[in-house]
Design an enzyme around this catalytic site. Structure first.
Site, PDB file in Angstrom:
ATOM      1  N   LYS A  19      24.057  33.618 -54.723  1.00  0.00           N
ATOM      2  CA  LYS A  19      23.340  32.520 -54.081  1.00  0.00           C
ATOM      3  C   LYS A  19      22.580  32.966 -52.837  1.00  0.00           C
ATOM      4  O   LYS A  19      21.637  32.310 -52.404  1.00  0.00           O
ATOM      5  CB  LYS A  19      24.307  31.388 -53.764  1.00  0.00           C
ATOM      6  CG  LYS A  19      24.873  30.775 -55.046  1.00  0.00           C
ATOM      7  CD  LYS A  19      25.523  29.427 -54.827  1.00  0.00           C
ATOM      8  CE  LYS A  19      25.802  28.736 -56.146  1.00  0.00           C
ATOM      9  NZ  LYS A  19      26.716  29.493 -57.037  1.00  0.00           N
TER      10      LYS A  19
HETATM   11  C1  LIG Z   1      26.782  29.435 -58.441  1.00  0.00           C
HETATM   12  C2  LIG Z   1      27.416  30.536 -59.201  1.00  0.00           C
HETATM   13  C3  LIG Z   1      27.240  30.681 -60.592  1.00  0.00           C
HETATM   14  C4  LIG Z   1      26.470  29.679 -61.439  1.00  0.00           C
HETATM   15  O1  LIG Z   1      25.091  29.702 -61.207  1.00  0.00           O
HETATM   16  P1  LIG Z   1      24.176  28.450 -61.661  1.00  0.00           P
HETATM   17  O2  LIG Z   1      22.841  28.724 -61.079  1.00  0.00           O
HETATM   18  O3  LIG Z   1      24.830  27.238 -61.080  1.00  0.00           O
HETATM   19  O4  LIG Z   1      24.165  28.442 -63.152  1.00  0.00           O
HETATM   20  C5  LIG Z   1      27.843  31.757 -61.226  1.00  0.00           C
HETATM   21  N1  LIG Z   1      28.594  32.640 -60.536  1.00  0.00           N
HETATM   22  C6  LIG Z   1      28.782  32.543 -59.211  1.00  0.00           C
HETATM   23  C7  LIG Z   1      29.642  33.530 -58.524  1.00  0.00           C
HETATM   24  C8  LIG Z   1      28.196  31.499 -58.487  1.00  0.00           C
HETATM   25  O5  LIG Z   1      28.395  31.395 -57.165  1.00  0.00           O
END
Ligand SMILES: *Cc1c(COP(=O)(O)O)cnc(C)c1O
Length: 510
Positions: free
Chosen positions: A118
């Protein structure tokens, strides 16, 4: 070409600027903002972009989605450079080999400040917010009230810390992150609460994650409060997050080409998915012209996306607690964007407004007690041109962490989310009738140190394995020694939260 943004649900023409789409987050009709047209990468991009740095590539891609009169070249370059200067890898998102299989590669997205994917988006979003606010405030006269944003969010882990690190120390932005007391991992709590910048506030709320989320909704709905404090969100439906993620699809494509030393290859991307934000960026990359053969949705036992791709029916189910908590979702909020394009190609007859009308009907059906909708045979057919999918159990997740450690020469340690991706690859490699030159790039979304419980469950039986030595980075180890800033909220009610926000705001040095 001039780029504007529109809502996935509008049945009338209402276009907004990039800035408005970013600052407001959600369209007035409840829909999500999408670019009015998906831009094409330049004709010779496979040659021209091949040797660009991550930052140069990000600039070139973003330039196609943001008009120059909204953000001039020099400012956009600066925003990009600043956003990725906080990453520990010079490649920002390096592509590494998983040598248990010849054609399996892992795209490591966790080299940002909070060790999760993120950061790639939220580092950029933070700088973008600051840029827009500074520009608005620069034109204000002495004594005139400044534009501010008060970001309020709830987190069960990853999003909170990535938002905090994206927005720390940003002028005219204040951040309030709520999490349920005792229900986030100790490391995740430390990541959030050891950021002691003036503008960052963490509330440990007695209650569940749902209580926190409900409080956020109530704060947003309080019109008077909202008018005074300009409540904002940085949640996963913000268009800037998707935009920033497109870069690593292009970048990893070029990395793969260099690593295998050939022009002659096909590539499938496998993406551990929850809210469908990460994989959606891959869809835009493909539509821009990047030769991606297929995008594969990897879900855990919360597999609404896998069920949809298998059946064409999108139906809510209760959330299960799994080993990959960042993917524990009931519905995937960003899926609406992808679906919009699929409807437009089919039942929407290439008409934006007719598509918006169909989408609105589906979304009201989803939020009605029925909690589901089914798309036409043509629409699901169109979706399957882009997407494959799989659902991965907790047991499989643990086995894959074990097997990858055991079968790779460098004893590679996966986090449970990345393991959902690798498990999905292993289901497809061999089974899919791929050509011999098909390569799989599996996205790695978090560093294993963030999910110590599952990683230890998988690996503690191996002789010589040590979490402290093999997994935990020095920077994260030190968090437990740093001073903390937390406010405990005993009563999860709106009045308590709002007065806590007001009090904390008054303590900030302006
Ligand atoms: C947020 C997240 C995801 C999922 O990503 P999306 O964009 O919501 O599909 C997968 N793995 C981790 C570690 C995350 O923080």
């Amino acid at each position: 070409m001039s780029q504007v943004y529109r809502s996935t649900r509008s049945a009338s023409v209402q276009e907004v600027s990039f800035e408005e789409a970013i600052i407001t987050g959600l369209a007035k009709d409840g829909g999500l903002f999408i670019p009015s047209q998906i831009p094409q990468a330049p004709k010779d991009f496979l040659k021209e972009w091949e040797n660009l740095s991550f930052q140069e590539l990000a600039f070139n891609i973003m330039r196609l989605y943001i008009n120059e009169n909204e953000i001039p070249d020099s400012d956009l370059r600066q925003l990009v450079t600043k956003s990725y200067s906080t990453f520990r890898s010079k490649d920002v998102t390096p592509l590494v080999k998983i040598d248990s299989k010849d054609n399996l590669h892992l795209l490591e997205l966790f080299h940002g400040p909070t060790y999760a994917f993120k950061d790639v988006a939220l580092q950029f979003v933070g700088n973008l917010f600051e840029f827009f606010l500074q520009r608005k405030n620069a034109s204000k006269k002495e004594g005139e009230e400044r534009d501010i944003i008060t970001v309020v969010g709830a987190t069960s882990g990853d999003t909170g810390s990535a938002a905090i690190y994206g927005l720390r120390n940003k002028k005219d932005v204040s951040v309030f992150i709520m999490y349920p007391t005792g229900r986030v991992s100790p490391l995740q709590e430390e990541q959030m609460t050891t950021v002691t910048d003036d503008n960052i506030h963490t509330f440990s709320v007695k209650g569940t994650f749902d209580d926190c989320q409900s409080l956020v909704k109530q704060v947003f709905a309080d019109e008077e409060f909202n008018n005074t404090y300009h409540i904002g969100a940085v949640n996963s439906i913000n268009w800037a997050r998707i935009l920033a993620q497109i870069t690593y699809y292009f970048y990893s494509y070029f990395q793969l080409k260099k690593q295998i030393g050939s022009e002659n290859f096909n590539v499938k991307y496998v993406v551990p998915s929850g809210n469908f934000g990460d994989i959606l960026a891959g869809f835009y990359a493909k539509e821009m012209g990047l030769p991606i053969e297929k995008l594969v949705v990897a879900t855990n036992e919360n597999n609404i996306l896998h069920r949809f791709i298998s059946t064409g029916k999108y139906d809510k189910a209760p959330v299960k607690v799994t080993h990959s908590p960042a993917m524990d979702i009931c519905v995937s909020s960003n899926f609406e964007r992808f679906l919009w394009y699929m409807i437009r190609k089919t039942d929407g007859s290439n008409d934006d407004l007719k598509t918006g009308e169909i989408m609105s009907t589906f979304m009201s059906s989803l939020s009605s007690p029925k909690g589901e909708f089914t798309v036409s045979a043509e629409t699901i057919q169109a979706a399957r041109q882009f997407l494959d999918s799989a659902s991965v159990s907790n047991e499989e997740t643990v086995s894959t962490i074990k097997e990858t450690y055991d079968n790779t020469t460098n004893k590679y340690i996966l986090d449970p989310h990345s393991a959902v991706g690798i498990t999905t690859c292993l289901k497809y490699i061999g089974a899919a009738n791929d050509s011999p030159n098909t390569h799989y790039i599996s996205l790695s979304t978090a560093h294993p140190a963030k999910f110590s419980e599952v990683v230890n469950l998988a690996l503690s039986d191996f002789e010589g394995y040590s979490f402290e030595k093999d997994v935990l980075p020095e920077e994260l180890r030190q968090l437990s020694t740093l001073p903390k800033k937390i406010r405990l909220i005993e009563h999860a009610d709106l009045k308590t939260i709002e007065s806590a926000i007001v009090e904390e705001l008054s303590k900030e040095k302006k």
